[in-house]
Design an enzyme around this catalytic site. Structure first.
Site, PDB file in Angstrom:
ATOM      1  N   ALA A  63      26.182  20.166  27.173  1.00 16.80           N
ATOM      2  CA  ALA A  63      26.329  18.977  26.332  1.00 16.80           C
ATOM      3  C   ALA A  63      25.564  19.163  25.020  1.00 16.80           C
ATOM      4  O   ALA A  63      24.633  19.960  24.917  1.00 16.80           O
ATOM      5  CB  ALA A  63      25.824  17.746  27.060  1.00 16.80           C
ATOM      6  N   GLY A 108      27.115  21.077  31.343  1.00 19.47           N
ATOM      7  CA  GLY A 108      28.440  20.473  31.386  1.00 19.47           C
ATOM      8  C   GLY A 108      29.564  21.490  31.339  1.00 19.47           C
ATOM      9  O   GLY A 108      30.659  21.242  31.849  1.00 19.47           O
ATOM     10  N   GLU A 111      30.049  22.517  34.762  1.00 23.63           N
ATOM     11  CA  GLU A 111      30.659  21.390  35.480  1.00 23.63           C
ATOM     12  C   GLU A 111      32.168  21.314  35.212  1.00 23.63           C
ATOM     13  O   GLU A 111      32.953  20.987  36.109  1.00 23.63           O
ATOM     14  CB  GLU A 111      29.945  20.091  35.107  1.00 23.63           C
ATOM     15  CG  GLU A 111      28.549  20.019  35.725  1.00 23.63           C
ATOM     16  CD  GLU A 111      27.706  18.861  35.208  1.00 23.63           C
ATOM     17  OE1 GLU A 111      27.198  18.105  36.042  1.00 23.63           O
ATOM     18  OE2 GLU A 111      27.546  18.733  33.978  1.00 23.63           O
ATOM     19  N   GLU A 131      19.642  21.726  33.152  1.00 26.84           N
ATOM     20  CA  GLU A 131      19.218  20.387  32.716  1.00 26.84           C
ATOM     21  C   GLU A 131      17.766  20.071  33.074  1.00 26.84           C
ATOM     22  O   GLU A 131      17.091  19.308  32.367  1.00 26.84           O
ATOM     23  CB  GLU A 131      20.135  19.314  33.326  1.00 26.84           C
ATOM     24  CG  GLU A 131      21.524  19.243  32.713  1.00 26.84           C
ATOM     25  CD  GLU A 131      22.526  20.178  33.366  1.00 26.84           C
ATOM     26  OE1 GLU A 131      23.731  20.000  33.164  1.00 26.84           O
ATOM     27  OE2 GLU A 131      22.090  21.113  34.093  1.00 26.84           O
TER      28      GLU A 131
END
Length: 254
Positions: A63, A108, A111, A131
């Site tokens: 992200a 992300g 993900e 993260e």
């Protein structure tokens, strides 16, 4: 679109995360535009397999951290909800979706890849959920999908440390299905996608549904879903045609 691009190469549909100058980091616009392209390809009857990859040196480095400084709890919840809904949508598309991982697939980005059905990566790529190093944790489904792919212990180790792991190690633990030389990544991905695209679309969709839903149910429930779907598969014209072709081919050889 500003953050993604596409190439239709029937029967394949290619989607490119397209912020190469920022290693394709995810912002809200990318989430919206990626969903639009996946929806578009899902509705396109000429596209039988969808491939998601990244332009430039990375699949997706996670992200956009600069966005995090503006988030309050409500904004963070809405951002995570939007991201999670995108991953759920990718996972449940009735067409096979392949993640072609070039370079980094972090946070992300990983993900997104985990929401795809199959992951194929270059031998120089790295994956991880870092993260924890920011004092947070995965919010787009990583805490749930990673343990289902690699087991609870390995998933916790990856998330507790935030370490990046090379693609060969990711393949060994079951996170990536194939690792190929960097220079052959697109060729090998195309070959795999074309082989899948040649199969029965109805059966592909049913296999995907049974695996996704059945593995979240009891074994008995999953077996019952399989038996019901299997019996109905024989009613399709495609199954009848393929069975006839197989039998006629055997007769011709005789």
């Amino acid at each position: 679109m500003e953050t993604v691009s596409m190439k239709k190469e029937a029967p394949l549909g290619w989607i490119y995360l397209n912020r190469p100058e920022k290693l394709n980091v995810i912002n809200e616009k990318m989430i919206d535009e990626l969903r639009q392209l996946v929806e578009q390809m899902e509705k396109d009857n000429e596209v039988r397999v969808i491939i998601i990859t990244g332009n430039g040196k990375a699949f997706c480095a996670g992200a956009d951290i600069s966005h995090f400084k503006t988030l309050n709890p409500e904004g963070a919840w809405l951002f995570a909800k939007k991201g999670r809904e995108l991953m759920d949508y990718i996972e449940n598309v009735r067409k096979p979706v392949i993640a072609m991982i070039n370079g980094y697939a972090l946070g992300g980005g990983l993900e997104i890849a985990m929401a795809c059905d199959i992951r194929i990566a270059s031998d120089d790529s790295q994956v991880g959920l870092p993260e924890i190093t920011l004092g947070i944790y995965p919010g787009f489904g990583g805490t749930q999908r990673l343990p289902r792919l690699v087991g609870k212990g390995k998933a916790l180790e990856m998330m507790f440390t935030g370490d990046r792991i090379p693609s060969m190690e990711a393949q060994r633990i079951g996170l990536i299905e194939r690792v190929v030389p960097k220079e052959k990544l697109e060729e090998e991905t195309r070959n795999l996608a074309m082989k899948i695209a040649s199969q029965s679309q109805t059966s592909l969709a049913e296999i995907k549904l049974l695996v996704n839903k059945g593995t979240d149910s009891s074994l008995d429930a999953g077996l019952n879903m399989e038996s019901l779907g299997w019996s109905l598969a024989f009613t399709t014209e495609e199954a009848k045609t393929r069975i006839d072709q197989f039998l006629n081919k055997g007769k011709n050889k005789g």
